[in-house]
Write an enzyme that holds these catalytic residues in place. Structure first.
Site, PDB file in Angstrom:
ATOM      1  N   LYS A 139       0.851  -1.187   0.000  1.00  0.00           N
ATOM      2  CA  LYS A 139       0.000   0.000   0.000  1.00  0.00           C
ATOM      3  C   LYS A 139       0.888   1.239   0.000  1.00  0.00           C
ATOM      4  O   LYS A 139       1.985   1.224   0.579  1.00  0.00           O
ATOM      5  CB  LYS A 139      -0.848  -0.040   1.281  1.00  0.00           C
ATOM      6  CG  LYS A 139      -1.971   0.978   1.355  1.00  0.00           C
ATOM      7  CD  LYS A 139      -2.778   0.777   2.646  1.00  0.00           C
ATOM      8  CE  LYS A 139      -4.000   1.658   2.705  1.00  0.00           C
ATOM      9  NZ  LYS A 139      -4.790   1.436   3.942  1.00  0.00           N
ATOM     10  N   LEU A 188      -7.360   8.491   3.455  1.00  0.00           N
ATOM     11  CA  LEU A 188      -7.411   7.071   3.848  1.00  0.00           C
ATOM     12  C   LEU A 188      -8.737   6.637   4.462  1.00  0.00           C
ATOM     13  O   LEU A 188      -9.082   5.465   4.387  1.00  0.00           O
ATOM     14  CB  LEU A 188      -6.301   6.699   4.851  1.00  0.00           C
ATOM     15  CG  LEU A 188      -4.855   6.721   4.392  1.00  0.00           C
ATOM     16  CD1 LEU A 188      -3.982   6.163   5.527  1.00  0.00           C
ATOM     17  CD2 LEU A 188      -4.623   5.915   3.132  1.00  0.00           C
ATOM     18  N   SER A 214      -9.521   1.430   2.479  1.00  0.00           N
ATOM     19  CA  SER A 214      -8.534   2.259   1.820  1.00  0.00           C
ATOM     20  C   SER A 214      -7.437   1.456   1.130  1.00  0.00           C
ATOM     21  O   SER A 214      -6.667   2.030   0.362  1.00  0.00           O
ATOM     22  CB  SER A 214      -7.912   3.214   2.832  1.00  0.00           C
ATOM     23  OG  SER A 214      -7.143   2.521   3.785  1.00  0.00           O
ATOM     24  N   VAL A 235      -7.731   0.560   9.940  1.00  0.00           N
ATOM     25  CA  VAL A 235      -8.106   1.206  11.209  1.00  0.00           C
ATOM     26  C   VAL A 235      -9.619   1.118  11.422  1.00  0.00           C
ATOM     27  O   VAL A 235     -10.106   1.377  12.508  1.00  0.00           O
ATOM     28  CB  VAL A 235      -7.608   2.662  11.268  1.00  0.00           C
ATOM     29  CG1 VAL A 235      -8.420   3.551  10.327  1.00  0.00           C
ATOM     30  CG2 VAL A 235      -7.644   3.236  12.680  1.00  0.00           C
ATOM     31  N   ALA A 236     -10.335   0.735  10.349  1.00  0.00           N
ATOM     32  CA  ALA A 236     -11.806   0.677  10.443  1.00  0.00           C
ATOM     33  C   ALA A 236     -12.361  -0.400   9.516  1.00  0.00           C
ATOM     34  O   ALA A 236     -13.548  -0.717   9.589  1.00  0.00           O
ATOM     35  CB  ALA A 236     -12.393   2.036  10.073  1.00  0.00           C
ATOM     36  N   GLY A 237     -11.510  -0.937   8.647  1.00  0.00           N
ATOM     37  CA  GLY A 237     -11.960  -1.939   7.679  1.00  0.00           C
ATOM     38  C   GLY A 237     -11.128  -1.925   6.406  1.00  0.00           C
ATOM     39  O   GLY A 237     -11.461  -2.573   5.422  1.00  0.00           O
ATOM     40  N   SER A 238     -10.030  -1.176   6.412  1.00  0.00           N
ATOM     41  CA  SER A 238      -9.294  -0.850   5.191  1.00  0.00           C
ATOM     42  C   SER A 238      -8.556  -2.012   4.546  1.00  0.00           C
ATOM     43  O   SER A 238      -8.197  -1.932   3.372  1.00  0.00           O
ATOM     44  CB  SER A 238      -8.319   0.301   5.462  1.00  0.00           C
ATOM     45  OG  SER A 238      -9.027   1.517   5.530  1.00  0.00           O
TER      46      SER A 238
END
Lengths: 564, 564
Positions: A139, A188, A214, A235-238
């Site tokens: 990434k 992001l 992201s 951090v949330a689903g990336s």
């Protein structure tokens, strides 16, 4: 190639910087790998094999999903790193022309590195490390010395990294070849991939659909076999959303196991619901290869935020989970807030059936405080009043992307992205305190299931949707409540592909009693015909720091599904 | 008993609440344990043995420093828990009358529990757990169901805990007897112990001197053998300073190993330089007994913030430190900011000599960024503009204590306690980010010492002052820069006693070139005559998560010193 830009009130010069950067990127592509005529089918998955640029041998190499097979062929010299790297570089460049998934492309350096590794193996008979000769995509956040890590921000163009990120150091030390970096959304913090520097990444299963975010560039690249193993962040689903949207495997560890030091990032200093690093892969063996290698490399020596907890073979042997016999899983059918679409429900049913056939038990999981856990993390992320984002875009004057819907009105900002009033440090502490209580309640809830599993243990792992829908047309991705909840809890989560949307099996359900406008809008979003063929993945979630056990349970799940 | 209160502009009623609370405390003391005449010597250490209240057997029991001996006598029934508990309850109450070290006193409940444990052992022949029958004292922060945890705040009087704190649960599960809780400073964030509810705790080596803080009650209690093992907390030095000031052992683990869930605390939600929990003891075996028991009890099941890393026997065997042979230590003689007093320097020399005699190597450590690491943590602690403290004192109207100096002008606030402008969440994140970089630089610095140690490894542990001085007259304790730095770094630190101030050996040094007004004031604070006999401890510091190795190296150090 997609080149959608947000509408803008441009400051002098940012578009020129983008133009120059894109030209540089274009020039980094070997001319002979440019596809002369790109077919305009929505699904572009076959094009690498049919475009005439790849040899049969290259297709064989890049078509090998199982990373352990690739590594074995490399380590015994059956495949040279040079030919493997060439094949993946070529296929990545093809994937990029189809989905716009790459940022930095550095074929020459990759082939030099591959040659060195081949020479080393020939000279010594030994591999440099367990990843010897394997091309690994990254990434864009991962700094590589001498290259840019713009993260899609115009202001960061031209800033060359002075050092490798900590994880990059470990990958190199273990024999990996780096060759491309992959696209991300501006800021992001979005489940789709679009920024002003590199534009939008498309989903190779249907280019009218998003590749997710992201880590959306990795998602599209790996689905097209332009990489067999990539590294993202979540951090949330990336990591999880692009894995699900693109039909690949993904792994989000709990925090402090895989180094994050030396990356560029959003919301830097927000260390309480932390960004974690993890792999995406064409196979479950790729996830294990990455995690086993990193955790066996004393990662705490390159990042003091990583806990001193090396790879645990006993945990991988499921010693604390009945040696993997007669496990008990809990299924989250619905979080009580956003009702999943029919194909997601069918995938859950398939997972349940497969596990039961393999001798395991599957019970219903009662979600606890999911709404509060999501609201808490979102309040933490938004607590700076978007100051972090502003500080990144202001120097260049590039516009803030407020919607990912093509042609969207800039004033039409999705609810989950609307900026909030900045909080004070004290107010932020109160959110941290609330998170602590919510986490404690959730794990207490989890641990009390020991009385109903029949194993004497709490539920071994949870099975949950990744999103309540499959990939959707660009700009339709909403908040990631099914993934974020496990970020707030800091649980490891493994995403595995299960099925694809089948318009017959997954016909529209009759309307249910809607829990709110978002649930109703979600219901109306589903269109079995349009979504036909889109991949469906699920999450497998374990308790904090159970990375090794989760990888083993993921393999059990994967093998059970393959026997269905 | 000390009853110093801060000058006040009282709201209606807070003094009445304090009066009632103190009366309740007084009534919790068995009448027959009240000392009829208290001698007025500054040093009160002999009084428990000479006041005539304790039997020879009770003096033998409470005089046993080695916790492993106490535990062994309990487990084989040589000593009953009832007699051990009676002895420690009595001695704790005596200690309290001498130093004002206790908050909650619950002798009846303790003796009931001890009786149950004795019955269990008689009935089954088995202990309940490794701490079977041992009385353990707790800093006031630890909630015990049905008791108060006022933490010295008037507003919190009368709030009975609904549940035990996570660590309390584990202690009970492992057979401990709880009997007293111990005093703390108002707000906790101070290296001395004084609050408006319970007043001031005195140092038993010289009652005109402070017992330190914030675990100051434990420090005085254990020095007087009113407890052989207590549990405190530390976010900047709060276990380490009282251990040093009172001549006992203390252990501050790195974060996320010992549960902190369910405690009351200051600055709650400040989770980035986190409060950690750890033991204080009359012996190094007490530190190990506590850590081994907690880490062997799956502490992550009672606090999801604890990492899944059980007690590691290989680490305790120093497998990664050459099996404990030929270790290399680094000494911090001076942080370049506050020059330690002569007795601290002599203690460092003694530690060096002892280790060298035992076959180890000791090299000079070059401190890196200590000033910045301290400034960073202090800015984080002060980022709420004292809102946390205000929210705790406002409901009762009790005055904020602004200086711990007896009779101090309320306007005369020490620099390290002066409130600052509240920061925004974004500004706080920038401090977190700065901390990450400072930590990374420090550990890189540490790891590069592998080239100079002669062992092939980085320096195995650091030896450092706890404070640049011994205990001082009440109100003279300044900022805890020698301890705080290792909180910012999140390193485990073990405090061990070395020597006592000797006015001849520790004569005043000639003035050095002062680095600032604070360094000059510190120089002038030293008075060998007045400080004569005060204990001197040092810190032994290991890398993050090396709790087991540090306990083993602490034992090596302790035994080497005893052979000097």
């Amino acid at each position: 190639m997609a080149t959608v830009l947000a509408s803008s009130s441009p400051a002098e010069g940012w578009e020129e910087k983008v133009k120059a950067k894109r030209k540089q990127q274009q020039e980094s592509i070997p001319q002979e790998w440019v596809i002369s005529q790109i077919k305009t089918t929505p699904n572009v998955l076959d094009i690498p094999a049919t475009c005439g640029l790849m040899t049969a041998r290259e297709l064989e190499i890049t078509g090998t999903d199982d990373v352990s097979v690739v590594l074995e062929n490399l380590s015994r010299g059956a495949w040279s790193s040079f030919e493997v790297t060439t094949a993946f570089c070529k296929r990545a460049v093809i994937a990029h022309q189809l989905t716009n998934c790459l940022t930095e492309i550095f074929v020459k350096e990759a082939l030099e590195r591959a040659t060195e590794l081949d020479d080393h193996l020939k000279r010594t008979g030994k591999v440099v490390g367990p990843l010897h000769g394997l091309p690994i995509s990254l990434k864009d956040q991962y700094r590589i010395k001498g290259l840019e890590a713009t993260m899609g921000y115009v202001s960061w163009i031209g800033q060359l990294a002075k050092d490798d990120a900590a994880t990059v150091k470990l990958l190199i030390q273990n024999g990996a070849v780096l060759y491309v970096k992959t696209n991300v959304p501006q800021t992001l913090m979005w489940g789709e991939t679009l920024n002003n520097v590199f534009g939008r990444t498309l989903n190779p299963h249907n280019t009218a659909f998003t590749s997710g975010g992201s880590t959306g560039g990795e998602g599209a690249l790996i689905a097209l076999h332009g990489s067999v193993l990539g590294v993202g962040t979540d951090v949330a689903g990336s990591i999880r959303i692009p894995s699900h949207y693109n039909g690949i495997y993904g792994f989000k560890p709990s925090s402090q196991r895989v180094p994050t030091y030396g990356m560029v990032n959003a919301l830097e200093g927000q260390d309480v619901v932390p960004t974690v690093a993890g792999p995406l892969s064409a196979s479950i063996s790729g996830l294990k290869a990455f995690m086993h290698t990193i955790l066996s490399s004393r990662p705490w020596t390159v990042d003091p935020n990583v806990i001193r907890k090396p790879w645990d073979s006993d945990a991988y042997a499921l010693k604390e989970h009945g040696d993997g016999q007669g496990l008990c899983f809990g299924v989250i059918w619905d979080d009580g807030h956003l009702k999943p679409h029919p194909p997601i429900n069918r995938a859950l049913q398939m997972a349940k059936l497969a596990l039961e056939k393999a001798g395991h038990t599957v019970i219903d999981w009662v979600p606890l405080h999911h709404r509060e856990l999501n609201a808490n993390a979102r309040s933490i992320f938004l607590s700076d009043g978007a100051e972090d984002y502003r500080s990144a875009i202001t120097p260049s004057g590039e516009p803030m992307i407020t919607s990912m819907r093509p042609g969207a009105d800039p004033a039409d900002v999705p609810v989950f992205r609307q900026p909030r009033k900045p909080l004070s440090a004290f107010e932020l502490w109160q959110l941290h305190k609330e998170r602590r209580e919510l986490r404690h309640a959730y794990f207490e809830h989890w641990n009390t299931t020991a009385s109903v599993t029949g194993t004497g243990r709490p539920v071994d792992a949870l099975i949950a949707p990744v999103m309540p829908y499959t990939s959707v047309p660009h700009g339709s991705t909403g908040p990631a409540t099914y993934t974020l909840v496990f970020s707030t809890l800091d649980c490891p989560s493994l995403v595995f592909p299960v099925t694809k949307v089948d318009p017959v099996a997954d016909s529209r359900a009759p309307p249910h009693e809607f829990r709110g406008a978002d649930d109703e809008a979600l219901y109306n979003l589903y269109n079995p015909g349009v979504m036909s063929g889109m991949p469906v993945g699920l999450q497998l979630v374990a308790q904090r720091n159970e990375e090794e056990a989760l990888l083993a349970m993921g393999a059990i799940m994967d093998s059970a599904l393959k026997k269905l």
